[in-house]
Design an enzyme around this catalytic site. Structure first.
Site, PDB file in Angstrom:
ATOM      1  CB  SER A  88     -14.278   3.424  -1.598  1.00 31.78           C
ATOM      2  OG  SER A  88     -13.214   2.987  -0.795  1.00 31.78           O
ATOM      3  CG  MET A  89     -10.474   7.103  -1.908  1.00 29.33           C
ATOM      4  SD  MET A  89     -10.109   8.857  -1.992  1.00 29.33           S
ATOM      5  CE  MET A  89     -10.489   9.341  -0.302  1.00 29.33           C
ATOM      6  CE  LYS A  90     -10.687   6.433   3.209  1.00 28.32           C
ATOM      7  NZ  LYS A  90      -9.680   7.219   3.920  1.00 28.32           N
ATOM      8  CG  ASP A  91     -10.963  -0.878  -3.009  1.00 31.35           C
ATOM      9  OD1 ASP A  91     -11.483  -0.850  -1.876  1.00 31.35           O
ATOM     10  OD2 ASP A  91     -11.567  -1.249  -4.031  1.00 31.35           O
TER      11      ASP A  91
ATOM     12  CB  ALA B  48      -7.199  -1.363   1.874  1.00 30.73           C
TER      13      ALA B  48
END
Length: 455
Positions: free
Chosen positions: A41-44, A47
């Protein structure tokens, strides 16, 4: 190339041209496929940025614990960072999130605490509140707070925006993304608009979220907030990462339209993506139909992978049970209203009516709850159970006016709200209200929803 750890593989995700679901739309539609990140996901991106910024600031120290409220994907990115850097992780999640997301987080060593969805953000049971309290109670812990931590926006300003600009050779005219915490939308949009202020940005919102109305009116309307099923977009708060100045337009998408498009992208484009990706594409294409012209180039960001939703949007039984496949006669508030065949007249009371008159009206029409109107606006309601309790306590209230005894108004919900959303609302005792396409107000009760589920 050899990498030192998994977190070095974050970013540089591919851009892919859509060929089928965009048929009939002028211009070119590209998608940036973020499930190629190691955490799918793009949340990496944000994060690792939040963790490294906290380390630089001395907030996160060796042996510390990362505590965050997440819909799943941010948790995965933080967990990968924690594995690489030697931290512990505790995540709080709302109970509407898929079991796959919970299981994935546990698989990478995180502790997961599931909290109720249908509570206010400041309720001590909400996943926001639980995370904050644990951060206060656990020594040497770090609460990234993806909603208000501007490292979220910075991550996309520094990586996603430049990647899109370079991959399109600057020939991008429109950028579309779902808006949840706001980081990917606003960080990317800020960078792109700095390169070319003429680029149009389109935020994708969901029914039950406050963003679209707030952008258009500047009003935070709590009546806009109600339960919805789509994961990863929309909010009942205004995160600091949402910069409305860099979002030109908002488009709202229903749970059903998002789910159906998610499956279409898998079957027609070979993109096995998550639910909010379907929402982003559906909303972006709705905007594109009316606004794109030949020579335009729209980029849509696809946040995550379909493995998070195997038990939901990729499960035929789940889709059918939620009215997202066409087997059910009734699947939305619109359907309930349509099947009344025009035989409907809203029973309501005025604030100036006496309580006696309101009771007589409820008895005559055999209804247990009615909205209270003032100048054609709904400002309150009467329910038989609470009205009876008040009169037993004070019999003189029978001679008072409705304004003196009315309760807070019933909630308005979107016309295309699904049965699940409607049922979660009426479980709070009151019916819900809906405006149809002609602006007529309708009431939907528990009885209506029970009938719909059996058809």
């Amino acid at each position: 190339m050899i990498y030192n750890s998994i977190i070095e593989t974050i970013g540089d995700t591919p851009m892919i041209r859509l060929n089928k679901v965009n048929q009939g739309i002028k211009g070119e539609i590209l998608v940036k496929v973020e499930y190629f990140n190691p955490g799918n996901s793009m949340k990496d991106r944000m994060a690792i940025k939040m963790v490294e910024d906290a380390e630089k600031a001395g907030i996160l120290k060796p042996g510390g614990t990362i505590i965050e409220g997440t819909s799943g994907n941010t948790g995965m990115g933080l967990a990968l960072a924690a594995v690489a850097k030697g931290y512990k992780c505790i995540f709080t999640m709302a109970d509407k999130q898929s079991q796959e997301k919970i299981d994935i987080l546990k698989a990478v060593g995180a502790e997961v605490i599931v909290c109720p969805t249908n509570v206010a953000p400041d309720d001590p049971r909400s996943y926001y509140s639980v995370a904050r309290k644990m951060n206060a109670d656990i020594p040497n812990s770090f609460y990234p707070n993806q909603y208000d931590n501007l490292s979220n926006t910075a991550a996309h300003y520094e990586t996603t925006g430049p990647e899109i600009w370079n991959d399109t050779e600057g020939k991008i005219t429109h950028y579309a993304a779902g808006v949840g915490t706001g980081g990917s939308m606003c960080g990317t949009a800020t960078y792109l608009k700095e390169q070319n202020p003429e680029i149009v940005t389109v935020g994708i919102d969901t029914y039950g979220s406050v963003f679209k109305k707030y952008k258009e009116t500047g009003i935070f309307d709590e009546k806009e907030v109600y339960p919805y099923l789509t994961e990863g977009i929309g909010e009942d708060i205004l995160p600091k990462n949402v910069n409305f100045d860099v979002i030109d337009h908002f488009v709202k998408v229903t749970d059903k339209d998002a789910a159906v498009m998610t499956r279409r992208l898998a079957r027609e484009e070979g993109l096995f993506i998550g639910w909010s990706c379907g929402a982003a594409v559906h909303g972006a294409l709705e905007y594109a139909k009316a606004n794109l012209k030949e020579g335009d180039r729209m980029v849509i960001i696809l946040p995550d992978h379909g493995t998070r939703y195997l038990g939901k949007v990729y499960n035929d039984d789940w889709m059918r049970n939620h009215g997202f496949l066409e087997d059910r006669t009734y699947s939305t508030a619109r359907d309930i209203i349509a099947h009344r065949n025009g035989s409907f007249s809203l029973v309501s009371s005025r604030t100036s009516d006496s309580v006696r008159e309101a009771i007589a009206l409820m008895n005559k029409t055999s209804v247990s709850q009615i909205p209270v109107m003032d100048n054609d606006e709904v400002i309150g309601c009467l329910t038989d159970t609470k009205l009876l309790a008040k009169i037993i306590e004070n019999p003189d209230l029978k001679d008072a006016t409705v304004k003196d005894v009315m309760e807070d108004s019933m909630h308005f919900v979107a016309l295309d709200s699904t049965l699940d959303v409607l049922s979660s609302m009426v479980e709070k005792e009151k019916a819900v209200l809906v405006r149809d396409d002609s602006n007529q107000i309708h009431i939907i009760t528990k009885h209506d929803i029970l009938e719909a589920f059996t058809n």
